[in-house]
Design a protein around this motif. Structure first.
Motif, mmCIF file in Angstrom:
data_model
loop_
_atom_site.group_PDB
_atom_site.id
_atom_site.type_symbol
_atom_site.label_atom_id
_atom_site.label_comp_id
_atom_site.label_asym_id
_atom_site.label_seq_id
_atom_site.Cartn_x
_atom_site.Cartn_y
_atom_site.Cartn_z
ATOM 1 N N ILE A 176 37.977 35.276 40.373
ATOM 2 C CA ILE A 176 37.109 35.817 41.427
ATOM 3 C C ILE A 176 37.277 37.323 41.525
ATOM 4 O O ILE A 176 36.289 38.077 41.568
ATOM 5 C CB ILE A 176 37.391 35.129 42.778
ATOM 6 C CG1 ILE A 176 36.934 33.671 42.737
ATOM 7 C CG2 ILE A 176 36.712 35.880 43.924
ATOM 8 C CD1 ILE A 176 37.391 32.832 43.928
ATOM 9 N N LEU A 177 38.518 37.786 41.563
ATOM 10 C CA LEU A 177 38.763 39.230 41.644
ATOM 11 C C LEU A 177 38.180 39.964 40.444
ATOM 12 O O LEU A 177 37.575 41.031 40.595
ATOM 13 C CB LEU A 177 40.262 39.520 41.748
ATOM 14 C CG LEU A 177 40.887 39.330 43.117
ATOM 15 C CD1 LEU A 177 42.392 39.476 43.029
ATOM 16 C CD2 LEU A 177 40.302 40.311 44.116
ATOM 17 N N SER A 178 38.344 39.396 39.275
ATOM 18 C CA SER A 178 37.804 40.022 38.066
ATOM 19 C C SER A 178 36.293 40.201 38.179
ATOM 20 O O SER A 178 35.746 41.252 37.845
ATOM 21 C CB SER A 178 38.164 39.183 36.843
ATOM 22 O OG SER A 178 37.610 39.754 35.691
ATOM 23 N N LEU B 283 42.671 41.924 49.790
ATOM 24 C CA LEU B 283 42.345 42.155 48.384
ATOM 25 C C LEU B 283 40.843 42.189 48.157
ATOM 26 O O LEU B 283 40.381 42.706 47.142
ATOM 27 C CB LEU B 283 42.997 41.081 47.508
ATOM 28 C CG LEU B 283 44.523 41.093 47.529
ATOM 29 C CD1 LEU B 283 45.072 39.868 46.820
ATOM 30 C CD2 LEU B 283 45.063 42.367 46.897
ATOM 31 N N VAL B 284 40.073 41.623 49.097
ATOM 32 C CA VAL B 284 38.618 41.717 49.057
ATOM 33 C C VAL B 284 38.120 42.144 50.430
ATOM 34 O O VAL B 284 38.813 41.978 51.444
ATOM 35 C CB VAL B 284 37.931 40.387 48.635
ATOM 36 C CG1 VAL B 284 38.335 39.968 47.249
ATOM 37 C CG2 VAL B 284 38.164 39.294 49.644
ATOM 38 N N SER C 33 33.400 42.203 47.761
ATOM 39 C CA SER C 33 33.760 43.153 46.709
ATOM 40 C C SER C 33 35.268 43.378 46.791
ATOM 41 O O SER C 33 35.917 42.971 47.755
ATOM 42 C CB SER C 33 33.013 44.473 46.879
ATOM 43 O OG SER C 33 33.329 45.074 48.119
ATOM 44 N N HIS C 34 35.815 44.038 45.765
ATOM 45 C CA HIS C 34 37.257 44.315 45.811
ATOM 46 C C HIS C 34 37.509 45.328 46.913
ATOM 47 O O HIS C 34 36.665 46.171 47.206
ATOM 48 C CB HIS C 34 37.779 44.794 44.456
ATOM 49 C CG HIS C 34 37.274 46.127 44.032
ATOM 50 N ND1 HIS C 34 37.845 47.305 44.456
ATOM 51 C CD2 HIS C 34 36.237 46.487 43.242
ATOM 52 C CE1 HIS C 34 37.203 48.331 43.943
ATOM 53 N NE2 HIS C 34 36.220 47.858 43.202
ATOM 54 N N ALA C 35 38.665 45.237 47.514
ATOM 55 C CA ALA C 35 38.970 46.069 48.678
ATOM 56 C C ALA C 35 39.697 47.351 48.333
ATOM 57 O O ALA C 35 39.701 48.289 49.126
ATOM 58 C CB ALA C 35 39.797 45.274 49.685
ATOM 59 N N ASP C 36 40.303 47.403 47.164
ATOM 60 C CA ASP C 36 41.196 48.521 46.905
ATOM 61 C C ASP C 36 41.278 48.799 45.407
ATOM 62 O O ASP C 36 41.573 47.902 44.619
ATOM 63 C CB ASP C 36 42.579 48.168 47.450
ATOM 64 C CG ASP C 36 43.543 49.324 47.467
ATOM 65 O OD1 ASP C 36 43.370 50.279 46.683
ATOM 66 O OD2 ASP C 36 44.493 49.277 48.256
ATOM 67 N N ARG C 37 41.056 50.015 45.035
ATOM 68 C CA ARG C 37 41.123 50.411 43.625
ATOM 69 C C ARG C 37 42.527 50.210 43.050
ATOM 70 O O ARG C 37 42.686 49.972 41.859
ATOM 71 C CB ARG C 37 40.688 51.886 43.491
ATOM 72 C CG ARG C 37 40.618 52.386 42.088
ATOM 73 C CD ARG C 37 39.479 51.743 41.350
ATOM 74 N NE ARG C 37 39.735 51.829 39.926
ATOM 75 C CZ ARG C 37 39.015 51.263 39.003
ATOM 76 N NH1 ARG C 37 37.962 50.580 39.333
ATOM 77 N NH2 ARG C 37 39.323 51.387 37.749
ATOM 78 N N HIS C 38 43.559 50.287 43.898
ATOM 79 C CA HIS C 38 44.931 50.085 43.425
ATOM 80 C C HIS C 38 45.096 48.708 42.791
ATOM 81 O O HIS C 38 45.751 48.562 41.769
ATOM 82 C CB HIS C 38 45.942 50.234 44.571
ATOM 83 C CG HIS C 38 46.026 51.620 45.101
ATOM 84 N ND1 HIS C 38 45.502 51.970 46.309
ATOM 85 C CD2 HIS C 38 46.569 52.736 44.574
ATOM 86 C CE1 HIS C 38 45.719 53.251 46.510
ATOM 87 N NE2 HIS C 38 46.371 53.745 45.478
#
Length: 104
Positions: free
Chosen positions: A34-36, A71-72, A84-89
């Motif tokens: 999902i994150l990917s 994380l999202v 969407s993703h929450a953090d570029r890190h």
């Protein structure tokens, strides 16, 4: 140790626990998939389910966990919620882990 970087002994107990919990959240294959997907584009639950061949209820459950770990993130447009993703890190860490896993 690289200048400007803190070593593991510099982490307080709260930080160690938080990092440990984040790694646990990332340890699930479905959440990683999902994150990917969300690293590449913003999606609604039904779009994620279709793209990954999962049930919407499964996706919703995993998104709730990912959201609890920050994380999202989500935004509402009418009756649809987009994730969407929450953090570029996190994107950077996962890219490094993927490269590590694929390294011979």
């Amino acid at each position: 140790m690289t200048a400007g970087r803190r070593g593991p002994l510099d982490m307080d107990a709260e930080t160690v626990e938080r990092v440990s919990q984040l790694f646990k959240a990332l340890s699930d294959p479905t959440r990683l998939r999902i994150l990917s997907l969300l690293f590449h584009r913003e999606c609604a639950v039904n779009q994620i389910a279709e793209a990954l061949g999962l049930k919407q209820s499964t996706v919703s459950h995993q998104l709730r966990l990912l959201k609890n770990f920050q994380l999202v993130k989500c935004r509402r447009q009418g009756t649809t919620i987009f994730y969407s993703h929450a953090d570029r890190h996190v994107v950077d860490v996962l890219h490094q882990m993927i490269e590590h896993a694929q390294h011979d």
